[in-house]
Design an enzyme around this catalytic site. Sequence first.
Site, PDB file in Angstrom:
ATOM      1  N   TYR A  28     -96.790  47.649 -48.154  1.00 43.72           N
ATOM      2  CA  TYR A  28     -95.295  47.906 -48.200  1.00 43.72           C
ATOM      3  C   TYR A  28     -94.866  47.243 -49.351  1.00 43.72           C
ATOM      4  O   TYR A  28     -94.970  46.179 -49.524  1.00 43.72           O
ATOM      5  CB  TYR A  28     -94.767  47.299 -47.134  1.00 43.72           C
TER       6      TYR A  28
ATOM      7  N   LEU B 153     -70.628  37.647 -38.596  1.00 41.82           N
ATOM      8  CA  LEU B 153     -71.220  38.711 -38.142  1.00 41.82           C
ATOM      9  C   LEU B 153     -72.467  38.844 -38.801  1.00 41.82           C
ATOM     10  O   LEU B 153     -72.649  38.479 -40.021  1.00 41.82           O
ATOM     11  CB  LEU B 153     -70.357  39.989 -38.311  1.00 41.82           C
TER      12      LEU B 153
ATOM     13  N   ASP C 114     -96.072  43.933 -37.547  1.00 45.65           N
ATOM     14  CA  ASP C 114     -96.898  43.419 -38.603  1.00 45.65           C
ATOM     15  C   ASP C 114     -96.402  41.799 -38.919  1.00 45.65           C
ATOM     16  O   ASP C 114     -97.066  41.029 -39.269  1.00 45.65           O
ATOM     17  CB  ASP C 114     -96.463  44.051 -39.870  1.00 45.65           C
TER      18      ASP C 114
ATOM     19  N   TYR D  65    -102.390  49.454 -44.914  1.00 40.02           N
ATOM     20  CA  TYR D  65    -101.032  49.705 -45.777  1.00 40.02           C
ATOM     21  C   TYR D  65    -100.331  48.882 -46.836  1.00 40.02           C
ATOM     22  O   TYR D  65    -100.660  47.662 -46.811  1.00 40.02           O
ATOM     23  CB  TYR D  65     -99.811  49.988 -44.650  1.00 40.02           C
TER      24      TYR D  65
HETATM   25 CA   LIG Z   1     -71.856  36.667 -41.503  1.00 38.83          CA
HETATM   26 CU   LIG Z   2     -97.779  55.885 -42.736  1.00 39.10          CU
END
Ligand SMILES: [Ca+2]
Ligand SMILES: [Cu+2]
Lengths: 675, 675
Positions: free
Chosen positions: B420, B622, B333, B418
């Site tokens: 979401y 990270l 998407d 859809y």
């Molecule tokens: Ca970080």
């Molecule tokens: Cu579905």
Amino acid sequence: GWGWGAPGRRSLVFSDLTEHEYTQVRNYMWRQSNLKISHNKFAVPAENFIFLIDLLLPNKSDVLQYLDAGGKEPPRQASVVVFYGTQGVIKEYVVGPLPEPTFHTDVTQKKYGGDLHINSRPVTMGEYLLLFVFIHKNIFSKLSILLEESFGVSGNKTLKPFESMPRGARSGDRHTWISFFRDYSGMYIHPVGLEVLINHASRNDSQWTVDKLFYSGHYYDSVEELSKKYEAGDIDKIVYKPMLNYASLKPRTKALQVGPQQYYTQGPRFIVENNRVSYLDWSFAFGLSSLTGMRVFDVRFKGQRIIYELSVQEAMSVYGSVTPGMMLTKFLDSSIGIGRFAHELVRGVDCPYAAEYVDTFRYIDTSAPQRFRNSICIFEHDAGRPLRRHFSDFFHNSYGGVANSVLVFRSITSIGNYDYMWDFIFYQSGSVEAKVHATGFISSSFKVAGSMLFGHQVAENTIGNIHTHFISFKVDLDVLGVNNIFLTKDMEYKEVEVPWLQKTRAKIPHLVERQLATEQQAALHYGTKIPRYLHIASNQTNRWGHQRSYRLQVFSFTGDHLPESEPVEKSMSWARYKVAITKHKDEERTSSSLYSQNNMWSPAVDFSRFIEDNENIENQDLVAWITTGFLHIPHAEDIPNTVTVGNGGGFLLRPHNYFDEDPSINSPDSVYISP
Amino acid sequence: GWGWGAPGRRSLVFSDLTEHEYTQVRNYMWRQSNLKISHNKFAVPAENFIFLIDLLLPNKSDVLQYLDAGGKEPPRQASVVVFYGTQGVIKEYVVGPLPEPTFHTDVTQKKYGGDLHINSRPVTMGEYLLLFVFIHKNIFSKLSILLEESFGVSGNKTLKPFESMPRGARSGDRHTWISFFRDYSGMYIHPVGLEVLINHASRNDSQWTVDKLFYSGHYYDSVEELSKKYEAGDIDKIVYKPMLNYASLKPRTKALQVGPQQYYTQGPRFIVENNRVSYLDWSFAFGLSSLTGMRVFDVRFKGQRIIYELSVQEAMSVYGSVTPGMMLTKFLDSSIGIGRFAHELVRGVDCPYAAEYVDTFRYIDTSAPQRFRNSICIFEHDAGRPLRRHFSDFFHNSYGGVANSVLVFRSITSIGNYDYMWDFIFYQSGSVEAKVHATGFISSSFKVAGSMLFGHQVAENTIGNIHTHFISFKVDLDVLGVNNIFLTKDMEYKEVEVPWLQKTRAKIPHLVERQLATEQQAALHYGTKIPRYLHIASNQTNRWGHQRSYRLQVFSFTGDHLPESEPVEKSMSWARYKVAITKHKDEERTSSSLYSQNNMWSPAVDFSRFIEDNENIENQDLVAWITTGFLHIPHAEDIPNTVTVGNGGGFLLRPHNYFDEDPSINSPDSVYISP
Ligand SMILES: [Ca+2]
Ligand SMILES: [Cu+2]
Ligand SMILES: [Ca+2]
Ligand SMILES: [Ca+2]
Ligand SMILES: [Ca+2]
Ligand SMILES: [Cu+2]
């Protein structure tokens, strides 16, 4: 049958005993002079004592005859547990009819296939009192210097005990490690570093002994040895330091403006009538067992029964520790009583202010029925998100949506340190959810050498020990009657030729369905690959030709279950399975028992035996036993209390081709907007 | 640095472009006469077209210098995507400085290490219009008898198209299967049984061709072949039947009394200032990318940054079907634009009435910036259960608890069928939760021979096809600065001697901790045994000597990821991993790209390459890439709309030894009751 909105009178077949009924049963038993039952609520182990009076649920077939086929009302009966200290046996009776009992039948042999060892009984308040006296007389009074120097015990300052289980290593044992804690609110996270092993196997407390002590990380064989070595200075001493009570739950901050509050601006949309709740298309009966806790029965949507019984069964924890009090600890709460500890709920915190609160009555480890005010709450709650919605700006412009307003049925049980919050949630889309969250105080141990292998330090000298939470639920779905099958559905990639492309193959998801034929096929072990969709289904089909079903969707973060090779594992064998399906039997009512905790080696109920006969489960009355929970590695933020956020588990029961379309299409909460 | 409550001016470094800035950038690009950019919002593929203008997020190090070290404000710049129909290339530019641009730099080579194939571009509104014209001229006008007899097409009654992707089988392909649906609201669940394959690879639409047709379960090579065989009666005909619109979302029931409503009886407890939200101890900046959707930055608790970036990255689905339109369908998407479709939220359904609603502005596939009114909502919500509580009636009688009042930050994106729903939730206990729920219409196909291998029938002639939902999130936690480690914790049973029992051994749970050293060790594949506790940690310790950390707890019900052997899998390689940890790089901003959908075979971003170099992740900045989602086997109750209940996924970011105790100890919502 009878439809939604019909009077809830017939739900009384599931209702807990009333205060009057408890009293009648007790009085009837007390009148049986040959039983020689003590009237003392603190009866000692050598006496005979009514430990428990609870509703005896009628057999399912009788109830269904009554509810669905105009059969007569099943007789109302009680289940009574008597500890015979005089004889060293436990007996279970059926007492009836209520409210004027005329008979008592000993069903122990029939129910358990043998005797119940007297030491498989839970410790009563009477026995606890003796234990406290024993500790003071045989331990505290002989260690007063140590207690004062190490723990500041003097005058009216004392220590509080916390016991661990199992109580020994084999059937009949009753050796309990007791750890001591500062006499603070929230004592559970104030371990002081003293633990004692008391052998109270004898029903004569004059025979009890102190078998071992653990102080500052070392074992001692007797109070005298510890005392002598302490006074000789021949020992690692713990030195008392005063300490603020970090376990206090008293607010440290002034209340700001209050947070959002929910109101029924046009009044509540549910009714509680006796033990039946009606809410939009839903209705159900409810009860609260002293042992197993919250349960609902005869759950109907638009008048059609979907669930015969949904109930909490057991809450189990296995701990790890280097300290003896917690090294072998495995708690099975239904042996102490889960529902027993369903206390008053606090408006605005435990449930919304506007919730309806229901009193419950119980008779457990007492001599008179007790009322627990506001111990169940029922409320409608706006989940704060749409149940469904679609916004369209392609080709057609429109918006349709439904608010996600749900009914919550709740109790919270505070079993010593922990508080488990139990929710059954009813959705307008035909789903029912069971949720459990843990909060309250963790169990902790005093920091000694080797502690860090079993957890993190979370406060001064205090280790939050690693442990599991496993919760057992029973779900007796009846999908269009009792004759159901167990279906699994999942996906599988299979390679196909792409019809419009030369020599091109592609892996595409296929739907894979299976019907499981036997109990052992349908015992889905944790740690194995389990199909993603699990269904209790009818052979009746919906409008589109599919078997009408409810899907079980389990939310679980469990740790590893105790290896089956451990002798105590039998007492918790239900926890092997994420989901296990059995053929319904009135004799297989619960996955655990009152006697499991104190006789883990030879438990009165071993769930794995339900499936040992590997019965056929095709077109049978099926019961699903669901295990959820989470692994708990305590951390500093568990002080003062474990938060509910992320600390729980549960499952959804969702219609899957049960209807012909989403039943919330008829919700009064629908909104539609066109341009 | 600057603390909580400080003015939100510095958060503007993360803020989306303003309407004025979009216009300035567009005008600047239009003024570059050598670029020959069309001003037509429906520019055709042969023309040059500004597809996208979006904020170019500054490099992290520059932002941190600015926020934390008194560095200067990073220059504000835009990222601009131009489709050069005249030359057959796509170029990405950095344009700046804002609000008066003076330069544009082509960064395509630098960013992607090569050219972007022109056919990796998404289909623009201009191309869609040509496709609709093409369909009418080359298909509908030649099949009018079939269309009328089979589908009731006549007069102003027509069919609506729905396209599938990928568009072919190799790089450069642009062959799209288009399926037809009744011209109803909720068309997505009204397939009629006609699908056509259009080759629109050429930027000159006069070269487009109909390559294949699928009618009533059979393939045809040309419109003429279908038309001839149909008229000859040499064919399985579909016969039109009028049908009620079962997809309609119009309420069928009159509104009853309204459900519970939440109010801020003493006013809201949060403030939205520009793009910064402050709520009790929390504050964060926010934005909404046209491509990837909702995101927050510089998330602080008590003034301390915990999260640098938390953002949606991609929503992917893989379908199974026997019909060609859906057989190979894999939707990515973010190539269409997730944030692009964040439309107005409806008060009382999508968010509570009392929520605060924020407008957003976007420039994507347009010729002028667009305002999306009320497309983000922010509200405080009573979760309806305690955050924590304990009731004590042992030794000490008291009650302490805290209501679980949370801040919800939400948008809902309706991408075709859809919807979401995206939530970031901020808890008083220091946790942040990301949740996604799916609702709206399922994709469906017309029932033909073989359909039932791929799903259930859910309506008249309509199959709800099996499919996966995989959602990618980026979480750049900075735990006490950017230098972090990745820790795992779990339990393991180990056998020990029981010190106080002769010759007795027992298996008890131990805490097992590991630090993972490299990106490949920390790429945690779905389907493998993953440690239960995952932590981004600092080497700084809390009061009790433990590494301060945030734990990632993922809630996921994903199906199987596409086998890596499939050529298109590279475009979605992030979905292999439940969690993958990478060393932060400004060049690795997103797990997917605008070009992934239309060139799946050679995607501009292949996430798996981020970890191919297997960098060390010890004491590095990270980034966690988290995949969640669920397997969707549609059923009758998906009609008319999929419900949010049980259809979602997400994750919690929880403090774990980050603090010295639960920070909600300071909540103003604490309640304490003593006897
Ligand atoms: Ca970080
Ligand atoms: Cu579905
Ligand atoms: Ca059986
Ligand atoms: Ca059943
Ligand atoms: Ca790397
Ligand atoms: Cu716990």
